[in-house]
Design an enzyme around this catalytic site. Structure first.
Site, PDB file in Angstrom:
ATOM      1  N   ASP A 170      27.358 -17.029  17.459  1.00  0.00           N
ATOM      2  CA  ASP A 170      26.850 -15.799  18.083  1.00  0.00           C
ATOM      3  C   ASP A 170      27.361 -14.571  17.348  1.00  0.00           C
ATOM      4  O   ASP A 170      27.904 -13.649  17.958  1.00  0.00           O
ATOM      5  CB  ASP A 170      27.231 -15.764  19.561  1.00  0.00           C
ATOM      6  CG  ASP A 170      26.303 -14.844  20.349  1.00  0.00           C
ATOM      7  OD1 ASP A 170      25.215 -14.508  19.839  1.00  0.00           O
ATOM      8  OD2 ASP A 170      26.672 -14.458  21.476  1.00  0.00           O
ATOM      9  N   GLY A 208      29.531 -13.028  30.239  1.00  0.00           N
ATOM     10  CA  GLY A 208      30.266 -12.587  31.418  1.00  0.00           C
ATOM     11  C   GLY A 208      30.892 -11.224  31.213  1.00  0.00           C
ATOM     12  O   GLY A 208      30.687 -10.576  30.177  1.00  0.00           O
TER      13      GLY A 208
END
Ligand code: NAG
Ligand code: NAG
Ligand code: NAG
Ligand code: NAG
Ligand code: NAG
Ligand code: NAG
Ligand code: NAG
Ligand code: NAG
Length: 693
Positions: free
Chosen positions: A476, A363
């Protein structure tokens, strides 16, 4: 002598005074063209004379009654000296105005009255017009004659309609009545006239006692007297009119909420001849802000208030909508970590594009300043489809917010909206590391800083994997998730976020989230996030920091797409240093650089159990132990990449689109047990790649 003159003056003055009083008490004729200021009328009920001389019989309030009579009785004596019939003649001319308080307001009405008494204390209002009550209505002992201007239709009094003129004898059951109208001399026809139009209406009443003929004529004030009367009727008043009678007016308002004001603006009366005409221009004016405009003002105030309420309401609803959040009971315990959307909205200036720090697979990230503390924050807006698993996720996020390490970006809190999760982090002044590594507009990071950053991220990962109360998998790790503070210290951000995607969508499938080039090939088989998968990504991170390029670059020739291939080739040539970032211009510590590159290869080992743990990595980096040479042998077997791994075991449908792939994409695979994985689509920057069944 002087005293005698004075006495004479006094005597004369007294005589004149007596004479003038006598004239007033023996009225044959009179005229009030300039108001009733000095008329000394007998008023009762709601009747009053305004300062401009205007006579008001009632205001617009309901159930009002008002009377006004000429102060002394009029002599109707049928003396033997004159012909008896003639003595009853009279003529009168007056101007009335019936001003409704509002558009819907109703009468009741006004009447010109000749009565033997001015005592109407027992009379009723409304349809009785202040003249009679229910029991006295029509009784011949009443002795009054009236011409009524009635603005309401009422069945008991047998009126013809709600706008009529009637002749009343001893009661309000009209002797004769006719709809209000006037004869237009020009058009030679009757034109109906609304009595309560709020405008002055002139009335002429003439009674010829000899012919026993009564004429009633009316017209709007600006129209001269019509040639034909509205009503011409023969009537014998000799039984009604006594020797002395009082002349005047009576008015009453209705029983509904809002009624009419009843005014008399001017009046002339004559017993011995035709009443003098009134000079309309001389009459006192009706109040400009009278009953009607008072109501108009009231209505406009109400309208304004209503409008204001609507505006406030709309603004409130809009605000509610604008700052609307999703908040559930289970979140109570996270109170301190929960930010209100309004706070974040204000901090980020309404999530303006100007505040945008960047956008990635999870996002957009906005810069903000908390108004109450001036603290700089970064707000990440993560969109999510379902509410499923949100409780668990938030609880994890919040518990991660309790993690404290100098190389972790602090998570300050969160906020939830419909389909949106907002995560609030410390703002890192220098942004993400990838920009320094890959963008030419940023200054080149020297080796000292790069090595500091690597060590910092390693210690953060050690904290997450080994030292914190719970094991936290980052899932990540990559340069774009490493943020640099004002001193260019590396801080690992975005930990745990990948979990959000585990919970979206079909529970039958396992989704793997990571970024191409950093994604452990083993993950595509097992679908299980592990520490070793984090180590694989950490290896890719080490290589990109040392070599200054992304682990996966589809724009390069095939043999150079994967950074690990390049480093591996250099290493097999025994010239691993050749792989380093040319922008360093050889300004590096060879021993450290070699260590980092070799560690990168070790971590990229396709066999998870052969990768070093973060604990070992930290020890190597700190120089507390040397690299185990034996493990380096295995590096030769490193397959090029995840794509290679994928293509070995699965069907790849659309590899060509891989060339459109930007390396900061997040790739997410869905696989269900036994079915293998197919890579269906690879889309461009910032999208989450899904590979479905
Ligand atoms: C009408 O007059 C009465 C008193 O006679 C008063 O109480 C009332 O408030 C007045 N109504 C209006 C609308 O002015
Ligand atoms: C009324 O008029 C008649 C004759 O015109 C007169 O005789 C009588 O006194 C008058 N009455 C009063 C009360 O003025
Ligand atoms: C009607 O008026 C008469 C006198 O005019 C009075 O005696 C009587 O009580 C009144 N009736 C009602 C119902 O007010
Ligand atoms: C009319 O009024 C008088 C006096 O108030 C009374 O005696 C008489 O009964 C009344 N007549 C009717 C029909 O009510
Ligand atoms: C006007 O109205 C009066 C009363 O209703 C009626 O007698 C007269 O004939 C009407 N005149 C015309 C021209 O319609
Ligand atoms: C009353 O009206 C009739 C009809 O228009 C007319 O003939 C008569 O002269 C009028 N009488 C008076 C006194 O005005
Ligand atoms: C009018 O009424 C009185 C009293 O009832 C009566 O004496 C007179 O004759 C009547 N006039 C006419 C014209 O009928
Ligand atoms: C009353 O009539 C007489 C005779 O026509 C006239 O002289 C006088 O001015 C009139 N007075 C009023 C007030 O109408």
């Amino acid at each position: 002598m002087a005293a005698a003159v004075t006495y004479l003056h006094l005597w004369l003055f007294s005589c004149l005074a007596v004479i003038s009083i006598a004239q007033a008490q023996d009225p044959d004729h009179f005229i009030y063209n300039h108001g009733f200021g000095h008329a000394n009328l007998q008023l009762d009920g709601s009747a009053k004379v305004f300062s401009n001389g205007l006579l008001q019989l009632t205001n617009t309030s309901r159930l009002q009654i008002g009377h006004a009579f000429y102060p002394s009785p009029v002599n109707f004596t049928t003396s033997s000296s004159s012909t008896s019939a003639r003595a009853l003649s009279f003529s009168t001319n007056f101007v009335i105005a019936i001003v409704p308080g509002s558009k819907e307001a109703s009468g009741h009405g006004i009447a010109f009255v000749i009565a033997d008494s001015t005592d109407f204390r027992h009379a009723g209002g409304t349809q009785y017009l202040g003249l009679v009550n229910e029991s006295t209505n029509g009784n011949s002992s009443n002795h009054f004659f009236a011409v009524e201007f009635d603005t309401i239709f009422s069945i008991p009094t047998d009126n013809i309609d709600g706008n009529h003129v009637g002749i009343d004898l001893n009661g309000v059951k009209s002797y004769q009545s006719v709809a209000s109208a006037y004869f237009s001399n020009e058009d030679r026809k009757n034109i109906s006239l609304d009595l309560k139009n709020g405008q002055p209406i002139q009335v002429w009443i003439v009674y010829d006692g000899q012919q026993e003929l009564l004429n009633v004529t009316l017209a709007p004030e600006n129209i001269p007297k019509p040639n034909q009367p509205l009503l011409s009727t023969s009537i014998n008043l000799s039984d009604i009119l006594k020797d002395t009678m009082y002349v005047g007016f009576s008015a009453a308002t209705g029983s509904v909420l809002e009624s009419c004001s009843h005014y008399i603006m001017g009046w002339s009366f004559n017993r011995s001849g035709e009443a003098q005409s009134l000079d309309i221009s001389e009459l006192p004016e009706l109040p400009k802000n009278g009953g009607r405009s008072n109501t108009v003002r009231l209505i406009s105030i109400i309208a304004a208030v209503v409008l204001l309420l609507i505006i406030i309401g709309t603004a409130y609803v809009y605000r509610r909508k604008k700052y609307e959040e999703v908040k559930e009971d289970w979140e109570k315990e996270y109170g301190p970590q929960r930010f209100s959307y309004k706070t974040l909205y204000i901090a980020t200036k309404g999530f303006k594009d100007k505040q945008l720090l960047g956008s990635g697979g999870f996002g957009k990230v906005y810069k903000g300043t908390l108004s109450y503390s001036n603290e700089q924050i970064a707000v990440k807006k993560v969109s999510h489809e379902s509410n499923q698993g949100m409780k668990e996720f938030v609880s994890e996020i919040v518990s991660m917010g309790r993690l404290r390490h100098k190389n972790l970006v602090r998570l300050l809190g969160y906020c939830r909206r419909k389909k949106e999760l907002l995560l609030v982090y410390d703002h890192m002044e220098n942004g993400s590391l990838d920009k320094f590594l890959f963008n030419d507009d940023k200054p080149t990071l020297n080796w000292f800083h790069r090595f500091q950053i690597i060590k910092g991220v390693a210690s953060a990962l050690l904290y997450l994997h080994e030292d914190s109360e719970q094991v936290v998998l980052h899932r990540d790790i990559k340069a774009s998730n490493v943020l640099l503070d004002s001193d260019l210290n590396g801080r690992l951000g975005d930990f745990g976020l990948a979990r959000l995607y585990d919970r979206d969508g079909d529970p039958q499938t396992t989704r793997l989230v990571g970024t191409l080039g950093y994604l452990d090939p083993e993950l595509t088989r097992t679908g299980k996030a592990t520490k070793t998968a984090d180590m694989f990504a950490f290896g890719a991170f080490l290589l990109e920091v040392a070599c200054g390029r992304k682990p996966f670059d589809p724009n390069k020739p095939p043999q150079e797409i994967f950074l690990v291939d390049i480093v591996k080739r250099c290493w097999t040539r025994d010239a691993i240093i050749d792989a380093i970032d040319p922008r360093l211009h050889g300004n590096h510590v060879a021993e450290e650089m070699e260590k980092v590159l070799k560690l990168g290869l070790l971590c990229s080992n396709p066999k998870p159990d052969l990768r070093p743990t973060i604990k070992e990595v930290v020890q190597y980096l700190e120089g507390n132990s040397s690299l185990p040479d034996i493990l380096l042998d295995t590096v030769q077997n490193i397959p090029s990449s995840i794509l290679e791994t994928l293509s070995q075991s699965t069907e790849v449908n659309n590899v060509s689109t891989a060339n459109n792939l930007a390396s900061d994409c997040i790739i997410s695979f869905s696989s269900s047990a036994g079915q293998g994985v197919s890579l269906n689509s690879l889309s461009s920057t910032n999208s989450v790649l899904h590979t479905g069944r």
